[in-house]
Design an enzyme around this catalytic site. Sequence first.
Site, short mmCIF file in Angstrom:
data_model
loop_
_atom_site.label_atom_id
_atom_site.label_comp_id
_atom_site.label_asym_id
_atom_site.label_seq_id
_atom_site.Cartn_x
_atom_site.Cartn_y
_atom_site.Cartn_z
N GLY A 76 0.82 -1.18 -0.09
CA GLY A 76 0.25 0.12 0.03
C GLY A 76 0.94 1.37 0.00
O GLY A 76 1.69 1.57 -1.07
N ASP A 79 -2.40 -13.55 -1.87
CA ASP A 79 -2.09 -12.19 -1.99
C ASP A 79 -0.71 -11.87 -1.34
O ASP A 79 -0.07 -11.15 -2.04
CB ASP A 79 -3.07 -11.33 -1.04
CG ASP A 79 -2.81 -9.86 -0.70
OD1 ASP A 79 -3.23 -9.08 -1.79
OD2 ASP A 79 -1.99 -9.33 0.27
N LYS A 133 2.80 -10.52 -3.69
CA LYS A 133 3.51 -9.52 -3.21
C LYS A 133 5.21 -9.95 -3.14
O LYS A 133 5.93 -9.30 -3.39
CB LYS A 133 2.99 -8.70 -1.67
CG LYS A 133 1.77 -8.16 -1.98
CD LYS A 133 1.23 -7.91 -0.63
CE LYS A 133 -0.29 -7.29 -0.95
NZ LYS A 133 -1.09 -7.13 0.17
P1 NAP Z 1 -12.25 -1.90 -6.50
O1 NAP Z 1 -12.89 -0.97 -5.21
O2 NAP Z 1 -13.08 -3.10 -6.53
O3 NAP Z 1 -12.34 -0.99 -7.45
C1 NAP Z 1 -12.25 -1.42 -8.78
C2 NAP Z 1 -12.57 -0.46 -9.83
O4 NAP Z 1 -12.19 -0.69 -11.26
C3 NAP Z 1 -14.07 0.04 -10.24
O5 NAP Z 1 -14.16 1.33 -10.07
C4 NAP Z 1 -14.49 -0.66 -11.39
O6 NAP Z 1 -15.61 -0.11 -12.04
C5 NAP Z 1 -13.21 -0.48 -12.22
N1 NAP Z 1 -13.07 -1.87 -12.97
C6 NAP Z 1 -12.84 -3.08 -12.61
N2 NAP Z 1 -12.90 -4.02 -13.77
C7 NAP Z 1 -12.92 -3.13 -14.69
C8 NAP Z 1 -13.01 -3.28 -16.21
N3 NAP Z 1 -12.90 -4.47 -16.72
N4 NAP Z 1 -13.03 -2.17 -16.91
C9 NAP Z 1 -13.12 -1.00 -16.32
N5 NAP Z 1 -13.16 -0.75 -15.11
C10 NAP Z 1 -13.08 -1.73 -14.21
O7 NAP Z 1 -10.65 -2.30 -6.19
P2 NAP Z 1 -9.51 -1.46 -5.41
O8 NAP Z 1 -9.63 -2.03 -3.90
O9 NAP Z 1 -9.81 0.16 -5.55
O10 NAP Z 1 -8.27 -2.10 -5.90
C11 NAP Z 1 -7.83 -1.53 -7.11
C12 NAP Z 1 -6.22 -2.24 -7.43
O11 NAP Z 1 -5.51 -1.72 -6.24
C13 NAP Z 1 -6.33 -3.60 -7.30
O12 NAP Z 1 -5.21 -3.97 -8.15
C14 NAP Z 1 -5.64 -3.97 -6.11
O13 NAP Z 1 -4.85 -5.26 -5.98
C15 NAP Z 1 -5.02 -2.60 -5.65
N6 NAP Z 1 -4.75 -2.47 -4.31
C16 NAP Z 1 -5.80 -2.16 -3.25
C17 NAP Z 1 -5.63 -1.79 -2.20
C18 NAP Z 1 -6.68 -1.61 -1.24
O14 NAP Z 1 -6.70 -1.29 0.02
N7 NAP Z 1 -8.03 -1.65 -1.73
C19 NAP Z 1 -4.25 -1.62 -1.69
C20 NAP Z 1 -3.24 -2.26 -2.53
C21 NAP Z 1 -3.46 -2.06 -3.76
P3 NAP Z 1 -16.87 0.13 -11.32
O15 NAP Z 1 -16.63 1.30 -10.24
O16 NAP Z 1 -17.85 0.81 -12.41
O17 NAP Z 1 -17.60 -1.05 -10.88
N1 HSE Z 2 -5.86 -7.62 0.96
C1 HSE Z 2 -4.64 -6.83 1.16
C2 HSE Z 2 -4.52 -7.12 2.67
C3 HSE Z 2 -4.74 -5.69 0.65
O1 HSE Z 2 -5.32 -7.60 3.51
O2 HSE Z 2 -2.95 -6.64 2.75
C4 HSE Z 2 -4.57 -5.28 -0.64
O3 HSE Z 2 -3.24 -5.61 -1.15
#
Ligand code: NAP
Ligand code: HSE
Length: 455
Positions: free
Chosen positions: A161, A228, A232
């Site tokens: 993150g 996950d 990483k």
């Molecule tokens: P999320 O809340 O599920 O949001 C995904 C977004 O991507 C949504 O806006 C969705 O659109 C859009 N999307 C998904 N598939 C799509 C497609 N095929 N075409 C166009 N738009 C698409 O995910 P997130 O938690 O923000 O995570 C996003 C990325 O960051 C992931 O790779 C995750 O591993 C990484 N990440 C997340 C965190 C965390 O704490 N959340 C931490 C580190 C890394 P709609 O809104 O229209 O559904």
């Molecule tokens: N699901 C992950 C965690 C966060 O619990 O650390 C996204 O990388």
Amino acid sequence: MLVVSLAPAADGAKYASALGVVTSMSQARPLNVGLIGLGTVGSQIAERMLTWGPQLSRRAGVELCLQKVLVRDVTKRRTIDISPDLLTADPDAILDDPRVEVVMEVAGGDEPMRSYIERAIQAGKHVITANKVVMAKHGPELLDQAAEKNVDVYFEAAVGGGIPLISTFRTDLQANRIESVSAVINGTTNYVLGRMAAAGLSMADAVREAQDAGYAEADPTEDVGGYDATYKLAILASIAYEIKVRPDEIYREGIQGIEPVDFRYARELGYAIKLVAHTQRHTGRVEARVHPAMISLDHPLARVEGAENAVFVEGDLVGKVLLMGQGAGGRPTASAVVGDLIDLARSIRRGVQSRPSFSFDDRIGVVPIGEVKTRAYYRIRVDDRPGVLAAIGQVFAEEGVSISSFIQKDAWSHDMTAELVVTTHPSLDASLQKARERMERLEPVHAVSSFLRVF
Ligand code: NAP
Ligand code: HSE
């Protein structure tokens, strides 16, 4: 030259520049950015760019303009205030638009995101991604393609993150030969294990609590199963040693088998239980494994609490370095993505690549888990009668495993059974597993209820 920027440079820039900005920017044209994803992370990125544009642009030395945002459903209600004109459900609106110089991907998953990133690179666009799945599985190839096209791929947010990890390896630790990286790198499992240890919750209850607190997904398999953390670790090991480490080459075990009693025994023995991701350099090969482990209470990783992450690096020149912080969440992750954007914008403005690119050696493989030397903890349910300790001791002796401690814990008079806890000195993992299988076949042994490596 001082510039007062009040006018929008392009569609999306009107939000970024609405407040006006006094900067020392040259009158360079804005840097147009396409964002893929507007969920937990994307919303925080967009909000930062739209409400903090002047400050970001001043730091970048160029106006940063959010040109388009790709989502699945443009009609969905959003958590931030964003103009509908910025949204599109058509990937071509970003990937085929020559004005977009940078694509930020925060949608997640393998396909279609890998293809989108590849298309962006092939179109000469720089990429910033938080996608650990794509970077773990395809990172080396994408970075090679980017080098050929003379564009950059940034992925700070894919691991840990908001913790500055990739940039630390990419710049600050470049003078080192990295010897090992050990990490608590999955916040969900760390939260679950912490609640089991502190409140005696069952795993199911702790996972439910993690879901209620917004840490765990509705389907927690990726976190609880160690997937996950494996993605990483694949990224970290690849950049630490500049070799290609694939997720499927990493030994993986999730936290499913751990029971509340293991935390009590661990504490009595001077350990915490954590999901550990570990990689270590060996001659011509590297060790890479993800599994729950008992970790000495003196070790910095034993003190990582709640959903935090920590990465403990050893380099030959720097010695030991501990990096710690919020490993997940929209805001910390947006911090990493937007930080990448600013660094990239500075490079583009100066016409240089400020960071060294990677070259990945294909010839160095991963040591099979059976050949790894580690200590172990066994919890064994046995008949409480003479000769049982001797039978178990004989199995260890025949497998060449040296016992470090052998303690009879709880005993139950109603069925004349007892619980034994055995810890070992370092041994080959294959021998430890063989001893486990053989003990399970012994007549007075009811079950080897728990097996944990001791870190
Ligand atoms: P999320 O809340 O599920 O949001 C995904 C977004 O991507 C949504 O806006 C969705 O659109 C859009 N999307 C998904 N598939 C799509 C497609 N095929 N075409 C166009 N738009 C698409 O995910 P997130 O938690 O923000 O995570 C996003 C990325 O960051 C992931 O790779 C995750 O591993 C990484 N990440 C997340 C965190 C965390 O704490 N959340 C931490 C580190 C890394 P709609 O809104 O229209 O559904
Ligand atoms: N699901 C992950 C965690 C966060 O619990 O650390 C996204 O990388």
